[in-house]
Design a protein around this motif. Structure first.
Motif, PDB file in Angstrom:
ATOM      1  N   PRO A  98       6.525   9.648 -14.473  1.00 43.75           N
ATOM      2  CA  PRO A  98       6.270  10.520 -13.357  1.00 43.75           C
ATOM      3  C   PRO A  98       7.242  10.423 -12.307  1.00 43.75           C
ATOM      4  CG  PRO A  98       4.177   9.349 -13.809  1.00 43.75           C
ATOM      5  CD  PRO A  98       5.422   8.691 -14.625  1.00 43.75           C
ATOM      6  N   GLU A 141       8.939   6.643 -12.334  1.00 40.86           N
ATOM      7  CA  GLU A 141       7.993   5.452 -11.984  1.00 40.86           C
ATOM      8  C   GLU A 141       8.379   4.337 -13.223  1.00 40.86           C
ATOM      9  OE1 GLU A 141       3.620   6.182 -13.510  1.00 40.86           O
ATOM     10  OE2 GLU A 141       3.139   5.472 -11.417  1.00 40.86           O
ATOM     11  N   LEU A 163       1.791  16.213   1.179  1.00 39.95           N
ATOM     12  CA  LEU A 163       1.984  15.108   1.056  1.00 39.95           C
ATOM     13  C   LEU A 163       3.629  14.588   1.659  1.00 39.95           C
ATOM     14  CD1 LEU A 163       0.486  14.018  -2.275  1.00 39.95           C
ATOM     15  CD2 LEU A 163      -0.370  13.478   0.145  1.00 39.95           C
ATOM     16  N   SER A 188       0.729  -1.053   0.045  1.00 38.97           N
ATOM     17  CA  SER A 188      -0.166  -0.012   0.022  1.00 38.97           C
ATOM     18  C   SER A 188       0.862   1.352   0.007  1.00 38.97           C
ATOM     19  CB  SER A 188      -1.014   0.064   1.226  1.00 38.97           C
ATOM     20  OG  SER A 188      -0.066  -0.351   2.343  1.00 38.97           O
ATOM     21  N   SER A 189       2.353   0.991   0.072  1.00 37.83           N
ATOM     22  CA  SER A 189       3.043   2.135  -0.302  1.00 37.83           C
ATOM     23  C   SER A 189       4.334   1.844  -0.739  1.00 37.83           C
ATOM     24  CB  SER A 189       3.125   2.864   1.135  1.00 37.83           C
ATOM     25  OG  SER A 189       4.034   4.239   0.849  1.00 37.83           O
ATOM     26  N   TRP A 190       5.252   2.602  -0.713  1.00 33.55           N
ATOM     27  CA  TRP A 190       6.699   2.370  -1.319  1.00 33.55           C
ATOM     28  C   TRP A 190       7.668   2.152  -0.116  1.00 33.55           C
ATOM     29  CZ3 TRP A 190       3.802   5.922  -3.367  1.00 33.55           C
ATOM     30  CH2 TRP A 190       3.928   7.471  -3.112  1.00 33.55           C
ATOM     31  N   TYR A 235       9.119   5.233  -6.560  1.00 35.45           N
ATOM     32  CA  TYR A 235       8.520   6.265  -6.078  1.00 35.45           C
ATOM     33  C   TYR A 235       8.974   6.944  -5.048  1.00 35.45           C
ATOM     34  CZ  TYR A 235       4.351   4.128  -8.429  1.00 35.45           C
ATOM     35  OH  TYR A 235       3.534   3.932  -9.386  1.00 35.45           O
ATOM     36  N   TYR A 238       1.925  -0.098  10.384  1.00 34.00           N
ATOM     37  CA  TYR A 238       0.496   0.278   9.804  1.00 34.00           C
ATOM     38  C   TYR A 238      -0.513  -0.436  10.695  1.00 34.00           C
ATOM     39  CZ  TYR A 238       1.243   2.241   5.183  1.00 34.00           C
ATOM     40  OH  TYR A 238       1.410   3.197   4.111  1.00 34.00           O
ATOM     41  N   ILE A 296       2.433   6.494   8.760  1.00 37.63           N
ATOM     42  CA  ILE A 296       2.745   6.526   7.184  1.00 37.63           C
ATOM     43  C   ILE A 296       3.921   7.490   6.876  1.00 37.63           C
ATOM     44  CG2 ILE A 296       1.891   7.350   4.835  1.00 37.63           C
ATOM     45  CD1 ILE A 296      -0.913   6.459   5.839  1.00 37.63           C
ATOM     46  N   LEU A 301       8.189  11.196  -8.334  1.00 36.65           N
ATOM     47  CA  LEU A 301       7.233  11.256  -7.052  1.00 36.65           C
ATOM     48  C   LEU A 301       8.214  11.782  -5.962  1.00 36.65           C
ATOM     49  CD1 LEU A 301       4.914  10.458  -8.632  1.00 36.65           C
ATOM     50  CD2 LEU A 301       4.129   9.157  -6.756  1.00 36.65           C
ATOM     51  N   TRP A 345       1.119  12.695   6.857  1.00 36.56           N
ATOM     52  CA  TRP A 345       1.854  11.581   6.077  1.00 36.56           C
ATOM     53  C   TRP A 345       3.034  11.835   5.958  1.00 36.56           C
ATOM     54  CZ3 TRP A 345      -1.173   9.686   1.026  1.00 36.56           C
ATOM     55  CH2 TRP A 345      -2.510   8.776   1.351  1.00 36.56           C
ATOM     56  N   TRP A 369       4.534  15.329  -5.179  1.00 41.82           N
ATOM     57  CA  TRP A 369       4.624  14.670  -4.046  1.00 41.82           C
ATOM     58  C   TRP A 369       5.422  14.888  -3.132  1.00 41.82           C
ATOM     59  CZ3 TRP A 369       0.822  10.265  -4.045  1.00 41.82           C
ATOM     60  CH2 TRP A 369       0.882   9.681  -2.697  1.00 41.82           C
ATOM     61  N   ARG A 414      -2.824   4.538  11.065  1.00 40.98           N
ATOM     62  CA  ARG A 414      -1.444   4.134  10.478  1.00 40.98           C
ATOM     63  C   ARG A 414      -0.425   5.113  11.006  1.00 40.98           C
ATOM     64  NH1 ARG A 414      -3.548   2.012   4.729  1.00 40.98           N
ATOM     65  NH2 ARG A 414      -4.588   0.035   5.345  1.00 40.98           N
TER      66      ARG A 414
END
Lengths: 261, 354
Positions: B274, B291, B195, B29-31, B315, B90, B116, B276, B155, B236, B114
């Protein structure tokens, strides 16, 4: 394909409702559920109709005669049953097909809710790319996931001082209760209470509230909101169509008394 | 009737499997988040936090030793001056680990969502942002000192100039708080969710990127806007600052160099995909990931020096560790890849299945 045809459009409808109704995601889920119920109303109506036709057929003399006559020859019994289905114009799959069609909608809806909530970086990235150009994405995202006392992206618990560290899963209880009420109200009494299908019906009536209650206990509370809204809408839908059997909620003894009156 | 119930049961089972799959996170769900000290890289990636030798990329330890479906980690760990490794999970728990062996020193379990973003360690405090909209300030023993409530999830780690801390939030705001008490000094609404961490300049400016695609320069006393640079997409990562130039990328794949005083564009390039992550400046090289899975090195004039295909999707930011550049792609077999400054791969770390 699945995402393009189901999840993305559903997500955008959800976002549209969210935007119109002042950024309240809980309300958006409820309205979205009602919308889905409205759209699938013809399917539900057909399901009820087929179910009733089937039940009436199973009470008919012809059906009962066939059961008696071919009770020891399963193959012949099946053939005769099929003949009767054709003769009376009853589709044996008519009552389950609408349910089957609704399963992908439930899957898509859950994915849409989780996608729209975007509670992690990759989810937010995916959501950004799923939002149609009509929206002002930076202004819209991230969504406000708070609704009443809940964080819709988390399982719900109410912490009460006298319960210490134990969180009361109020939504899970409501989900189980409304599922039970809905199944009791909408499930017609079996033609032959002793047969296998009647037994399975009773099992489902117990199994489903526990299963959905477990989902509500474990998964994001946004899903619980959907279950509750869907159950309540289902009950109201059946009641408005005059099909809800309120007596079935009463225990057997009270039912007898009610009949006598 | 029988067919109907069978279909219902099968449907319920399918629904159960489907929902379980979604909830346990079959996809990340993330990097991964990375931190380094002199000899070790620490990578928070899904079920574990790994300690990896910078010398040869071998695994030193992992936390927890056995994967637990309820635990996953993506926030970059942070080392404290007194030798702790702070990493949030998390599972809503903030852990203090021993960086030597991954043993737990303490746990902070009052966060309701979470972890993050990474923590900031300064002034003998741990400033820990949680997705429950709250910044928790703990002492180095993990005891809560104060907390600050924003209006949306947090975050990214705050930054500090010693007196104040500056915190970006998904509520489209940046907050300045008193570093000791957590009292709000000012807040500034921007054009989209913040972010990543703000960046502090040496002359009292704060650089903040937004999901609305803007890079803001704010003065730190009152949060007044000094200038704004708009991009056509969202941003981001945090910008990198070097020799009065700001470097950052956007989601359309543009990479920019701006004059840090006035926000004027010096140059921009569009490599491939992209961007990020926060760029990394090492000497005359500016490194960033795309990306499309490429690690790109450009010089201060924007000329490509080298491009290395890492694989997966990059990312997160490249991190300097010793003489190496570390990257942690997602959707890639290797969790961690190490390159030297010429772009030659030195090692790759793929966690062994246990």
């Amino acid at each position: 394909m699945w995402d393009t045809l189901i999840v993305t459009p559903l997500t955008n409808v959800l976002l549209w409702i969210y935007q119109i109704f002042g950024g309240n995601f809980g309300l958006a889920i409820i309205l979205f559920t009602l919308l889905i119920r409205l759209v699938t109303h013809p399917l539900t109506a057909q399901q009820i109709k087929s179910s009733q036709a089937m039940q009436e057929m199973q009470k008919s003399k012809k059906w009962l005669d066939i059961q008696k006559k071919y009770k020891d020859d399963k193959e012949k019994l099946a053939q005769e049953q099929m003949k009767l289905y054709k003769e009376l114009g009853v589709n044996p799959l008519g009552s389950c097909l609408p349910t089957v069609i609704q399963i992908p909608i439930i899957f898509g809806l859950y994915q849409s809710i989780m996608l729209a909530l975007a509670s992690s970086p990759l989810q937010l990235l995916t959501l950004t790319r799923s939002v149609y150009a009509i929206f002002d994405t930076p202004a819209l995202l991230p969504l406000n996931s708070r609704f009443l006392w809940m964080n819709l992206s988390q399982p719900e618990r109410i912490m009460l001082p006298f319960l210490g560290d134990f969180g009361l899963p109020l939504l899970a209880i409501i989900v189980a209760l409304t599922t039970y009420i809905q199944s009791k109200l909408t499930m017609p009494p079996p033609a032959n209470p002793g047969d296998q299908s009647a037994m399975m019906g009773r099992m489902m009536g117990v199994y489903m509230p526990f299963l959905l209650g477990y989902f509500a206990l474990t998964f994001a509370s946004g899903l619980s909101i959907y279950f509750i809204a869907s159950n309540v809408a289902g009950i109201v839908q059946y009641a408005l169509m005059g099909k809800a059997d309120w007596r079935s909620l009463l225990p057997a003894a009270m039912k007898g008394a009610a009949k006598k009156k | 009737m029988k067919t109907k119930f069978l279909v219902l049961i099968l449907g319920a089972l399918a629904l159960s499997l489907f929902l379980s799959g979604c909830a346990t996170g079959l996809t990340p769900s993330s990097w991964p988040g990375i931190a380094v000290d002199a000899e070790t890289a620490y990578a928070a990636s899904a079920a574990h936090v790994y300690a990896v030798s910078l010398e040869n990329g071998s695994e030193l330890w992992r936390f927890p030793e056995k994967a637990d479906a309820k635990k996953s980690f993506f926030a970059a760990p942070v080392l404290t001056p007194d030798g702790q490794l702070i990493v949030g999970g998390y599972d809503h728990i903030l852990y203090s680990l021993n960086p030597q062996n991954g043993q737990v020193n303490w746990e902070f379990a009052a966060g309701r969502d979470r972890w993050i973003g990474s923590v900031l360690v300064a002034n003998d405090l741990i400033y820990a942002p949680n997705a429950d909209y709250t910044l928790y300030a703990l002492n180095l023993k993990g005891e809560l000192q104060w907390k600050f409530q924003a209006r949306q999830s947090l975050w990214s780690a705050p930054v500090t100039d010693g007196q104040r801390i500056y915190l970006g939030s998904l509520d489209h705001k940046v907050y300045a708080l008193d570093a000791r008490s957590g009292k709000s000094v000012w807040e500034k609404s921007l054009t989209g969710a913040v972010l990543s961490s703000p960046l502090l300049g040496s002359k009292g400016q704060l650089y903040v990127t937004t999901f609305g695609g803007d890079l803001f320069s704010l003065e730190t006393t009152k949060g007044t806007e000094l200038w704004k640079f708009a991009t056509p997409s969202f941003i981001w990562g945090q910008p990198a600052l070097n020799a009065w130039k700001l470097y950052f990328g956007d989601a359309d794949g543009n990479f920019y160099a701006l004059d840090a005083s006035y926000g004027a564009k010096n140059w921009s390039v569009q490599p491939n995909g992209p961007i990020l992550g926060t760029p990394l400046v090492v000497g005359d090289l500016i490194l960033f990931g795309t990306e499309s899975g490429e690690l790109v090195a450009v010089n201060t004039q924007g000329k490509n020096v080298w491009t290395q295909t890492v694989g997966g999707k990059l990312y997160g930011p490249p991190i300097a560790g010793g003489n190496l550049i570390l990257v942690a792609p997602v959707e890639n077999q290797a969790l961690l890849s190490a390159f030297d400054l010429t772009g030659t791969q030195k090692w790759a770390f793929t966690p062994a299945k246990k």
